[in-house]
Structure formats: C-alpha cells, structure tokens
Design a protein around this motif. Structure first.
Motif, short mmCIF file in Angstrom:
data_model
loop_
_atom_site.label_atom_id
_atom_site.label_comp_id
_atom_site.label_asym_id
_atom_site.label_seq_id
_atom_site.Cartn_x
_atom_site.Cartn_y
_atom_site.Cartn_z
N CYS A 21 42.52 40.01 32.88
CA CYS A 21 41.96 39.96 34.17
C CYS A 21 43.25 40.30 35.14
O CYS A 21 44.11 39.92 35.07
N CYS A 24 43.68 36.68 37.42
CA CYS A 24 44.27 35.71 36.79
C CYS A 24 45.24 35.63 35.60
O CYS A 24 45.83 34.94 35.15
N HIS A 39 36.92 32.39 30.23
CA HIS A 39 37.47 33.06 31.43
C HIS A 39 37.04 32.60 32.78
O HIS A 39 37.62 32.36 33.84
N HIS A 43 39.60 31.07 35.71
CA HIS A 43 39.72 32.01 36.55
C HIS A 43 39.93 31.41 37.94
O HIS A 43 40.81 31.18 38.56
ZN ZN Z 1 40.62 36.08 35.70
#
Ligand code: ZN
Ligand code: ACO
Length: 226
Positions: A21, A24, A39, A43
């Motif tokens: 990602c 994050c 996730h 996140h």
């Molecule tokens: Zn993320």
C-alpha cells in the motif's frame, strides 16, 4: 485515469499476488479477502496514529528541508506523551516487542521526526544509562542452525562481558517503511547527540543500542563507523 506504465506495474503485482500500500506501507495480497480485511483494519488506524496535527507547544530540536524533529519528555502535556506512546507502540509491534518495557520510563526521551506532510515518520527513544556491553563481531552461522535459532543465540552471546561507559541508551529506533534510506534515522541520532545531555555533544561511543534487530545492526554498524 491510468497510464500505460501504471497498467504494466499493476499487472506485475497481480502476478505475485502481493502489493504494498502506497500510503501505509503494508504488504498484502489483494487476492486474499482476509488480507484485504486486515489491510483495511490496519490502514486507517496506522495513518491516524502517525498523523501530526501540530501542538500548542512543540519542542523543536532540529529542522530540515523535509521535516523537523520534536522532543517529547515524560512530563510534557498529555497530548504530547500520548502521541509519543502511540508511535512507540507501532515501532514496538514492528520490532516484535511484546509489551512496552522502558528501563527507566521517567527519564525516557522520545524524538519524533515529523515530515512536511505532517506525519510522524521516525521515532527514537533514548534513556539514561551508565554502562553498556559492546556488540562483538558477527560470528559465522553454523551450518546446522536455522535463522531463528541463530538469532536467538546470537542475541544471547554476541555481547562482550566487559561493561563500557556509556551515557545514552537507544532502546528504540524506527522509521516508517516507506521513508527509509533517506537519512531519517541518522538525523534522529545526530540530534540525540547534541540535545540529550544539556551543554554537551555526545560521542558515538557514548551512545549504545540496546538489543538491535538485524536491520538495526546494519544501520548501527554503518552509523558508528562514519
Ligand atoms: Zn494501506
Ligand atoms: N540494510 C543495509 N544498510 C542499511 C539499512 C538496511 N536495511 N538501513 C540502514 N542502513 C545503513 C545504510 O548504509 C544507510 O546509508 P545509505 O542509505 O546511504 O546506504 C545508513 O545505514 C543510514 O540509514 P538511514 O537512512 O539513516 O536509516 P533509516 O532512516 O532507513 O532507518 C532503521 C534505519 C531505523 C533501522 C529502519 O530501517 C527501521 O525502522 N527498521 C525497522 C525497525 C528496526 O529494526 N529498528 C532498529 C531496532 S534496534 C533498536 O531499536 C535499538
């Protein structure tokens, strides 16, 4: 709107099933519902934790073109100590520490690196110590030992038994995964050296790293030489 390049990159990531990602930094498989769920859970919590809104009183101890370093002391207002603690928790969970065990919480100084996007992307916890044990030369890994066993052993017997004088112990150093190798850890340490003890500039020898991770060791080795 996606460019051709973007499509190629996405296709490459799909092949491996894993993606990082870009906000994050979590590595997860987009194909796995469980990963996607984890996730989503992680996140927003992560981004909220590292978000820095600005404080009425900030102890800015260093400023750079891409951010600043703020020092948080144990007796600071709750909003400051809480942020320091929350970020330290993130570092701890990444380092695999089970609980927060500072050897002397009342003297711990937390240095936070805040970048120009108002995120805390680096954290260093420094404590007063009197002595430390030097980490000895890395031994060869015996053939019949797996990595985990080796690390266990290594942590146990890699230090000299002769205590050496040290003043400042770094018990945590952490940089947000997407912001590594930009000298943030180096700048945190440089700032510790000039601000940890009022009126004196600590030498590299007077700073000790406690129980470093393999990554921490690579960094420390490089830092202590240069
Ligand atoms: Zn993320
Ligand atoms: N592999 C090899 N060399 C490294 C690495 C690495 N992963 N990380 C740093 N170095 C060396 C490099 O020589 C680097 O210089 P270069 O980028 O010009 O080659 C030099 O150290 C300086 O690196 P910085 O950019 O200042 O370090 P960074 O900001 O990336 O932070 C840190 C390093 C803190 C170890 C980061 O990777 C991290 O947070 N890792 C996860 C948490 C962790 O393991 N922390 C250490 C625990 S030990 C302790 O807390 C006492």
């Amino acid at each position: 709107k996606q460019t051709d390049n973007q499509l190629i990159i996405d296709a490459g990531q799909k092949q491996f099933g894993a993606t990082t990602c870009r906000s994050c930094g979590m590595l997860y498989s987009t194909d796995s519902p469980e990963d996607n769920f984890q996730h989503t859970q992680f996140h927003q919590r992560f981004l909220d934790t590292i978000k820095f809104v600005g404080w009425k009183k900030e102890r800015v101890v260093a400023e750079f073109w891409d951010g600043k370093i703020i020092l948080v002391l144990p007796d600071d207002p709750k909003y400051a100590t809480k942020k320091a603690e929350d970020v330290r928790r993130i570092a701890d969970s990444e380092l695999g520490f089970q609980q927060i065990t500072l050897s002397s919480p009342s003297s711990a100084k937390t240095y936070l690196f805040v970048n120009s996007d108002r995120m805390v992307v680096g954290c260093l916890v420094a404590e007063n110590i009197r002595q430390a044990f030097r980490v000895l030369e890395q031994q060869e890994k015996p053939k019949d030992m797996n990595k985990e066993d080796f690390m266990e052993h290594h942590r146990a017997w890699c230090c000299s038994t002769l205590p050496e004088k040290a003043i400042c112990g770094v018990s945590r150093i952490w940089v947000f995964s997407l912001m590594r190798r930009k000298g943030i850890a180096t700048r945190l340490l440089e700032t510790v050296r000039t601000t940890f003890m009022y009126g004196s500039h600590l030498t590299k020898k007077e700073i000790a790293f406690s129980d470093p991770t393999p990554e921490g060791k690579l960094f420390a080795t490089k830092y202590c030489e240069t």
